[in-house]
Design a protein around this motif. Structure first.
Motif, PDB file in Angstrom:
ATOM      1  N   TYR A  58       5.070   2.359   0.467  1.00  0.00           N
ATOM      2  CA  TYR A  58       3.841   2.204  -0.459  1.00  0.00           C
ATOM      3  C   TYR A  58       4.010   1.128  -1.299  1.00  0.00           C
ATOM      4  O   TYR A  58       2.969   0.415  -1.642  1.00  0.00           O
ATOM      5  CB  TYR A  58       3.612   3.608  -1.020  1.00  0.00           C
ATOM      6  CG  TYR A  58       2.233   3.643  -1.575  1.00  0.00           C
ATOM      7  CD1 TYR A  58       0.915   3.652  -0.882  1.00  0.00           C
ATOM      8  CD2 TYR A  58       2.038   3.598  -3.114  1.00  0.00           C
ATOM      9  CE1 TYR A  58      -0.222   3.560  -1.644  1.00  0.00           C
ATOM     10  CE2 TYR A  58       0.895   3.387  -3.624  1.00  0.00           C
ATOM     11  CZ  TYR A  58      -0.018   3.565  -3.167  1.00  0.00           C
ATOM     12  OH  TYR A  58      -1.299   3.609  -3.649  1.00  0.00           O
ATOM     13  N   VAL A  59       4.894   1.296  -1.913  1.00  0.00           N
ATOM     14  CA  VAL A  59       5.236   0.157  -3.003  1.00  0.00           C
ATOM     15  C   VAL A  59       5.185  -1.416  -2.563  1.00  0.00           C
ATOM     16  O   VAL A  59       4.882  -2.164  -3.027  1.00  0.00           O
ATOM     17  CB  VAL A  59       6.516   0.476  -4.004  1.00  0.00           C
ATOM     18  CG1 VAL A  59       6.818  -0.729  -4.860  1.00  0.00           C
ATOM     19  CG2 VAL A  59       6.457   1.599  -4.723  1.00  0.00           C
ATOM     20  N   THR A  62       1.604  -2.275  -1.679  1.00  0.00           N
ATOM     21  CA  THR A  62       1.077  -2.695  -2.593  1.00  0.00           C
ATOM     22  C   THR A  62       1.282  -3.943  -3.032  1.00  0.00           C
ATOM     23  O   THR A  62       0.529  -4.796  -3.262  1.00  0.00           O
ATOM     24  CB  THR A  62       1.179  -1.716  -3.966  1.00  0.00           C
ATOM     25  OG1 THR A  62       1.111  -0.490  -3.607  1.00  0.00           O
ATOM     26  CG2 THR A  62       0.708  -1.990  -5.173  1.00  0.00           C
ATOM     27  N   ARG A  65      -0.153  -6.254  -0.307  1.00  0.00           N
ATOM     28  CA  ARG A  65      -1.662  -6.332  -0.442  1.00  0.00           C
ATOM     29  C   ARG A  65      -2.329  -7.267  -1.510  1.00  0.00           C
ATOM     30  O   ARG A  65      -3.212  -8.265  -1.261  1.00  0.00           O
ATOM     31  CB  ARG A  65      -2.379  -5.051  -0.878  1.00  0.00           C
ATOM     32  CG  ARG A  65      -3.660  -4.866  -0.857  1.00  0.00           C
ATOM     33  CD  ARG A  65      -4.480  -3.462  -1.334  1.00  0.00           C
ATOM     34  NE  ARG A  65      -4.054  -2.414  -0.117  1.00  0.00           N
ATOM     35  CZ  ARG A  65      -3.089  -1.391  -0.295  1.00  0.00           C
ATOM     36  NH1 ARG A  65      -2.492  -1.352  -1.576  1.00  0.00           N
ATOM     37  NH2 ARG A  65      -2.823  -0.536   0.494  1.00  0.00           N
ATOM     38  N   ARG A 238      -2.415   5.541  -9.941  1.00  0.00           N
ATOM     39  CA  ARG A 238      -3.602   4.745  -9.362  1.00  0.00           C
ATOM     40  C   ARG A 238      -4.401   4.034 -10.600  1.00  0.00           C
ATOM     41  O   ARG A 238      -4.322   4.790 -11.825  1.00  0.00           O
ATOM     42  CB  ARG A 238      -4.566   5.111  -8.594  1.00  0.00           C
ATOM     43  CG  ARG A 238      -4.101   5.371  -6.905  1.00  0.00           C
ATOM     44  CD  ARG A 238      -5.063   6.186  -6.109  1.00  0.00           C
ATOM     45  NE  ARG A 238      -4.359   6.664  -5.206  1.00  0.00           N
ATOM     46  CZ  ARG A 238      -4.734   7.583  -4.374  1.00  0.00           C
ATOM     47  NH1 ARG A 238      -6.114   8.010  -4.261  1.00  0.00           N
ATOM     48  NH2 ARG A 238      -4.232   7.930  -3.161  1.00  0.00           N
TER      49      ARG A 238
END
Length: 469
Positions: A58-59, A62, A65, A238
């Protein structure tokens, strides 16, 4: 009086297998023995990734992205990397889901497994988006399973405090407006830039503990949400709260800078501000509240007896919960001893998960290849770990008995019968898995289809008595 073997296999268990051996003269001891033998960490479920591994992806996602914005070669490489992570996560979610299904089909402790599924649905998460798709297995296998034979308060703390629940219910977005971080960010960005999210507090009271319309107010929900501020997930926090959430990615952590200071009052009781312990104290009291005992007793009675269970049965389960301080095996023992469980007619309609598991168990554990069974769950309207709502999947027949849903079951019964069911003597198998619950009309229809390969087994799976438990 319902057949005790049928009740043992189908109401308490996950459906009979042809190799099932249940002592008719002592079915209650057989059920108690399952609870003693329950393996909370079977090797069949070992392959799912840990939260730390999921968090690392996930990191990385991120970072990719941010790099993917633009049109250059680096942006294209970042987008390609994101697609690869998504594919890996989705594939791992399918592998974990297939392992869950295979374990349910093969288990020799189906009563205990049904309890795992019950509690997983009680503390439901819905994995409709990454990274939740790959987190659901860790949540059920490592937060729910280890505590279903313990105390309800332990199970509650484990479920509510797991990163999957905190991400699903947006606790990672929540921060106290009057906290150190809230004051700093809102002074610079304007009022409301960093604030409270009440999702976790509301569902904790409404779904996980007290139940709806049990005396708490909106102010109680808000006060609990204030107490919960500071609890977050490192790497998953978040918005502007993310910069304050330190710790190893994927770790549930308490961040004092995000916690709303002050004494909280919930349902008339005051809780001093002891940081992380404030919310824990409230949750402990909710776990033992009489309304919680009533809520849990009602859900268990509805699941194991009927859609409209007798008040007397609910009351006996409620007393077992309160008298034992929420000791779940004591409640299960009361459930096994409950006369209404053994007297009720076969009216509980199997939801798609129950029906597919029972069908595959009836086939002797022979599975369709690859991830096909999981696709069947989607066709049946109950995709694994995707109820779409924190209330979980419905336990009422009316939500599973539409004409279209029944037609889909007939189609899938035919598909199963053309595969693993095609080699089965359906007459013998019907007697083995339904016992005294097998109706003469169903047996006649199956016997009449002996000459057509697989048809008899399809008739068994689509029969009214097999659709119910």
């Amino acid at each position: 009086m319902a057949d005790p073997l049928s009740i043992t296999h189908d109401r308490f268990g996950l459906g009979a297998r042809p190799d099932s051996r249940v002592p008719r003269e002592d079915v209650r001891s057989y059920l108690h023995d399952q609870l003693r033998r329950f393996d909370h960490s079977p090797t069949a479920l070992d392959g799912s990734p840990s939260i730390s591994e999921i968090a690392a992806d996930y990191v990385r996602m991120t970072g990719l992205r941010a790099a993917a914005r633009g049109d250059g070669a680096d942006s294209q490489a970042a987008r390609s990397g994101m697609r690869a992570i998504r594919r890996d996560n989705q594939e791992q979610a399918r592998i974990s889901g297939a392992a869950r299904l295979a374990h349910a089909v093969a288990t020799s402790t189906p009563f205990a497994e049904r309890l795992v599924h019950f509690w997983s649905n009680h503390f439901a998460v819905s994995v409709n988006k990454l990274p939740l798709a790959s987190m659901a297995a860790d949540y059920e296998f490592r937060a729910i399973r280890p505590h279903v034979m313990g105390n309800f308060a332990q199970l509650l703390r484990s479920a509510v405090g797991h990163p999957t629940m905190l991400v699903f219910l947006d606790q990672v977005r929540s921060a106290g407006p009057g906290s150190e971080a809230g004051l700093r960010v809102n002074r610079r960005r304007g009022a409301g830039a960093l604030g409270l999210n009440e999702n976790l507090a509301r569902e904790l009271m409404e779904l996980h503990t007290l139940g709806v319309r049990t005396g708490y107010t909106q102010e109680d929900v808000t006060e609990l949400a204030r107490a919960l501020t500071g609890w977050t997930v490192a790497g998953f926090a978040r918005g502007r709260a993310a910069r304050f959430a330190e710790g190893s990615p994927g770790e549930t952590t308490f961040v004092p800078a995000l916690h709303e200071p002050g004494v909280r009052t919930v349902m008339g009781r005051r809780y001093q501000d002891h940081g992380a312990e404030q919310a824990q104290a409230i949750i402990a009291d909710l776990a033992g509240h009489p309304a919680t005992a009533r809520h849990i007793a009602t859900k268990l009675a509805k699941h194991f007896i009927s859609d409209d269970p007798p008040a007397s049965a609910i009351a006996r389960l409620e007393r077992a919960f309160l008298g034992s301080g929420g000791h779940l095996p004591t409640v299960y023992a009361a459930l096994v001893a409950e006369p209404e469980v053994w007297a009720a007619e076969r009216t509980k309609f199997r939801n798609p998960w129950d029906w597919l598991v029972a069908s595959l168990r009836a086939a002797g554990g022979e599975m369709l290849g690859g991830h096909a069974p999981l696709r069947l769950l989607g066709m049946l309207g109950q995709p694994l770990w995707r109820p779409g709502h924190p209330a979980g999947w419905s336990d009422s027949a009316e939500d599973w008995t539409s004409p279209g849903a029944l037609l889909t079951r007939v189609e899938i019964a035919n598909r199963l019968a053309s595969g693993p069911g095609g080699r089965i003597d359906a007459v013998s198998r019907a007697r083995e898995v339904l016992g005294d619950a097998l109706r003469p009309a169903t047996l006649d229809a199956i016997e009449a289809s002996r000459s057509a390969r697989g048809v008899g087994f399809a008739l068994l799976l689509a029969s009214p008595e097999f659709l119910r438990r």
